[in-house]
Design a protein around this motif. Sequence first.
Motif, short mmCIF file in Angstrom:
data_model
loop_
_atom_site.label_atom_id
_atom_site.label_comp_id
_atom_site.label_asym_id
_atom_site.label_seq_id
_atom_site.Cartn_x
_atom_site.Cartn_y
_atom_site.Cartn_z
N TYR A 1 4.21 11.92 4.66
CA TYR A 1 5.08 12.24 5.88
C TYR A 1 4.53 11.43 7.00
O TYR A 1 5.28 10.94 7.64
N ALA A 2 3.24 11.41 7.28
CA ALA A 2 2.69 10.38 8.35
C ALA A 2 2.95 9.05 8.34
O ALA A 2 3.14 8.20 9.25
N SER A 3 3.08 8.68 7.05
CA SER A 3 3.36 7.00 6.81
C SER A 3 4.78 6.72 6.93
O SER A 3 5.17 5.87 6.92
N MET B 1 0.82 -1.21 -0.16
CA MET B 1 0.07 0.03 0.04
C MET B 1 0.87 1.24 0.14
O MET B 1 2.20 1.28 0.76
N ILE B 2 0.47 2.20 -0.71
CA ILE B 2 0.87 3.61 -0.92
C ILE B 2 -0.05 4.48 -0.07
O ILE B 2 -1.23 4.71 -0.63
N VAL C 1 9.73 7.92 -1.72
CA VAL C 1 10.08 7.05 -0.67
C VAL C 1 9.18 5.88 -0.33
O VAL C 1 9.66 4.72 -0.31
N GLY C 2 7.97 6.40 -0.30
CA GLY C 2 6.77 5.54 -0.04
C GLY C 2 6.52 4.33 -1.08
O GLY C 2 6.12 3.23 -0.87
N ASP D 1 16.73 2.91 6.09
CA ASP D 1 16.17 2.12 6.90
C ASP D 1 14.63 1.95 6.85
O ASP D 1 14.37 0.69 6.72
N ILE D 2 14.14 2.69 6.49
CA ILE D 2 12.62 2.77 6.09
C ILE D 2 12.43 1.67 4.92
O ILE D 2 11.63 0.68 5.14
N ILE D 3 13.10 1.71 3.69
CA ILE D 3 13.08 0.93 2.66
C ILE D 3 13.46 -0.44 2.98
O ILE D 3 12.86 -1.53 2.58
#
Length: 330
Positions: free
Chosen positions: A98-100, A92-93, A159-160, A109-111
């Motif tokens: 920002y909040a996600s 899901m995108i 990025v998301g 690290d997020i990816i």
Amino acid sequence: MSDDVLFEIENLSKYFDVENKKKLRAVDGISLQIKRGETFGLVGESGCGKSTLGRTLVRIYEPTSGSIRYDGKDIAKLGRREAKEYASKVQMIFQDPYASLNPRMTIGDIIKEGMKIHKIGNDKDRTDRMCELLELVGLSKEHAQRFPYEFSGGQRQRVGIARALAVNPEFIVCDEPVSALDVSIQAQIINLLRELQDKLGLTLLFIAHDLSVVRYISDRVGVMYLGSLVEVANAEELYLNPIHPYTKGLLSAIPVADPLVENSRKRSLLEGDIPSPVDIPTGCKFASRCPYATSDKKEGVPPLHDFGGGHYVACFNAQSLINSMDEGNF
């Protein structure tokens, strides 16, 4: 279920408990097929249940009733290993870029987080894949050590997208992915999604308010009203030949850039009040606003009537719509 159908949704409902023991019927009896490799657009007013449907498909919410079959398998009956595999295939995108994103984690690290959870490769493999994904979505590997607050809205949404792609999904729910972005940036993200779909063979559920954007990116479009589908058709067919009065009202609200055309065109105005999703009347939910409604009170959700060519409209009085089309009112 045919081989070209990825998702088959049957009579799906998702209710939420509210005060006084009432139920908010966010998704109410939806049946739908999403084909492999297509972009299915989902439109409707705020609160109609679009995002709830998307979140139910990715199992953020569990359905109240009905079934969801993915690649022929009922997702409610998946074992632990199959459920984890499903979680990697369906991503899901989110609407708010920002909040996600976790503000305490670097972009790299997020990816890589999803790859760690699903045990994809070793640390070097994950780092290489992360750098590859940053390049794929229009960023660079130098961005990996930065934090979300250092990026613009459009960059955060990239990025998301990279995070969603990290676990090699087949299906992505795009929950209003451009609504929080500037108009100039929206086109870049939409074009990026189209390029990625063609390159990676993705299937997309694209949820949005902007009907022009949905027309541009979608192969087929579904129109939701108070938790139910009222019309489903190929994108061009829906926009050129809308049948349901609600769809006509939505499309007539799209502004036209030419002031002469805008001032002269005929609008389809919707009258009446929207029923409460907590206290929805039995029968057709659109009856209080529909010019073709009759005094007959019928139970249940109106069935989707086939108007040919993959064009379906939910109506108890489909013959009235056919007569209106013959008279040139549509």
